[in-house]
Motif scaffolding. Structure first.
Motif, PDB file in Angstrom:
ATOM      1  N   MET A  68     -49.667 -14.640  42.160  1.00  0.00           N
ATOM      2  CA  MET A  68     -51.096 -14.758  42.422  1.00  0.00           C
ATOM      3  C   MET A  68     -51.446 -16.173  42.896  1.00  0.00           C
ATOM      4  O   MET A  68     -52.224 -16.348  43.838  1.00  0.00           O
ATOM      5  CB  MET A  68     -51.895 -14.426  41.158  1.00  0.00           C
ATOM      6  N   LEU A  69     -50.839 -17.177  42.276  1.00  0.00           N
ATOM      7  CA  LEU A  69     -51.094 -18.557  42.680  1.00  0.00           C
ATOM      8  C   LEU A  69     -50.576 -18.826  44.095  1.00  0.00           C
ATOM      9  O   LEU A  69     -51.230 -19.512  44.887  1.00  0.00           O
ATOM     10  CB  LEU A  69     -50.440 -19.527  41.692  1.00  0.00           C
ATOM     11  N   VAL A  70     -49.394 -18.276  44.419  1.00  0.00           N
ATOM     12  CA  VAL A  70     -48.846 -18.438  45.766  1.00  0.00           C
ATOM     13  C   VAL A  70     -49.785 -17.827  46.797  1.00  0.00           C
ATOM     14  O   VAL A  70     -50.063 -18.419  47.850  1.00  0.00           O
ATOM     15  CB  VAL A  70     -47.442 -17.793  45.865  1.00  0.00           C
ATOM     16  N   ALA A  71     -50.295 -16.637  46.488  1.00  0.00           N
ATOM     17  CA  ALA A  71     -51.203 -15.972  47.412  1.00  0.00           C
ATOM     18  C   ALA A  71     -52.474 -16.793  47.624  1.00  0.00           C
ATOM     19  O   ALA A  71     -52.951 -16.940  48.760  1.00  0.00           O
ATOM     20  CB  ALA A  71     -51.562 -14.581  46.889  1.00  0.00           C
ATOM     21  N   LEU A  72     -53.008 -17.361  46.550  1.00  0.00           N
ATOM     22  CA  LEU A  72     -54.224 -18.161  46.657  1.00  0.00           C
ATOM     23  C   LEU A  72     -53.971 -19.455  47.427  1.00  0.00           C
ATOM     24  O   LEU A  72     -54.800 -19.892  48.233  1.00  0.00           O
ATOM     25  CB  LEU A  72     -54.775 -18.468  45.260  1.00  0.00           C
ATOM     26  N   LEU A  73     -52.811 -20.071  47.186  1.00  0.00           N
ATOM     27  CA  LEU A  73     -52.469 -21.302  47.914  1.00  0.00           C
ATOM     28  C   LEU A  73     -52.270 -21.027  49.403  1.00  0.00           C
ATOM     29  O   LEU A  73     -52.735 -21.789  50.256  1.00  0.00           O
ATOM     30  CB  LEU A  73     -51.211 -21.924  47.322  1.00  0.00           C
ATOM     31  N   LEU A  74     -51.582 -19.933  49.719  1.00  0.00           N
ATOM     32  CA  LEU A  74     -51.374 -19.598  51.126  1.00  0.00           C
ATOM     33  C   LEU A  74     -52.689 -19.209  51.797  1.00  0.00           C
ATOM     34  O   LEU A  74     -52.887 -19.480  52.985  1.00  0.00           O
ATOM     35  CB  LEU A  74     -50.353 -18.469  51.250  1.00  0.00           C
TER      36      LEU A  74
END
Length: 238
Positions: A68-74
């Motif tokens: 979820m954090l990766v998706a938000l960062l991307l």
């Protein structure tokens, strides 16, 4: 650019952790525990590897948060490229997360069945062995269903990377091919499992697109900033 480098660096590090967690769960844990076609042996293997399976449950929970954090960062990194594609990319990840929870619940159920404590002790041991093996079998099948979501999220991500301007375009193409391969393997896993297993061996290089993206993000994040040349200052000092 400093903000872009920081976001890319953090996304790359988290994505790397996500890849490591996936390899641990999909390629090591399940391969070490499941004994195909033998419920009793699988249950015995669950008991022998109980600690590893519990660690894998923790890894799975952490991986969902990291995903979820990766998706938000991307999303933050690429939303300026195409806002709708970036939002779609993040939405696919959020929709996929409940499926991950169900998979972890099935794995937890396999552990509970294998130990047979509490009210489960009233069940016949053979029944518990079959149910424990069934839970792990469904964990494996859930990966086939998950491949569709894994592929779907890579399609907008690949398009965004291709159009980004600061990541190599070939990475975007690779990610799109990676996403399509995942989706094809998901459909084959449902309709033609033997063909899906065979194709996955040949498609392995294509499935490394996410690893390549991780390297690309880390390169952008840790790439040295070229010192600004100031010819006017040098002329004034000469």
């Amino acid at each position: 650019m400093d903000s872009t480098k920081q976001i890319a660096r953090l996304a790359g590090v988290l994505y790397l952790l996500l890849v490591i967690g996936g390899v641990f769960s999909l390629m090591y844990v399940r391969g070490a525990v499941i004994v195909p076609g033998d419920a009793a042996a699988t249950t015995e293997s669950i008991l022998d590897h109980a600690t590893m399976l519990r660690i894998d449950l923790v890894v799975g929970q952490v991986s969902m948060v990291v995903f979820m954090l990766v998706a938000l960062l991307l999303y933050q990194l690429l939303k300026h490229v195409h806002h709708v594609l970036a939002a779609l990319m993040a939405l696919v990840v959020l929709v996929h997360l409940p499926q991950g929870l169900v998979t972890l619940l099935l794995q937890f159920g396999a552990l509970e069945m294998a130990h047979g404590e509490g009210f489960l002790a009233t069940l016949d041991p053979a029944q518990r062995e079959i149910m424990a093996a069934l839970c792990l079998h469904l964990v494996g099948k859930s990966a086939i269903l998950s491949e569709f979501s894994w592929g779907l999220w890579l399609l907008p991500l690949g398009a965004l990377v291709y159009r980004s301007g600061f990541l190599p375009r070939f990475l975007g193409i690779w990610l799109i091919l990676n996403g399509l391969a995942y989706m094809i393997l998901s459909f084959l896993g449902i309709f033609a499992p033997t063909a899906g297993t065979l194709l996955s061996k040949y498609a392995f290089p294509i499935l490394l697109g996410e690893v390549a993206l991780t390297v690309g993000l880390l390169y952008v994040g840790f790439r040295p900033t070229r010192p600004d040349t100031q010819p006017s200052d040098r002329r004034s000092g000469s």
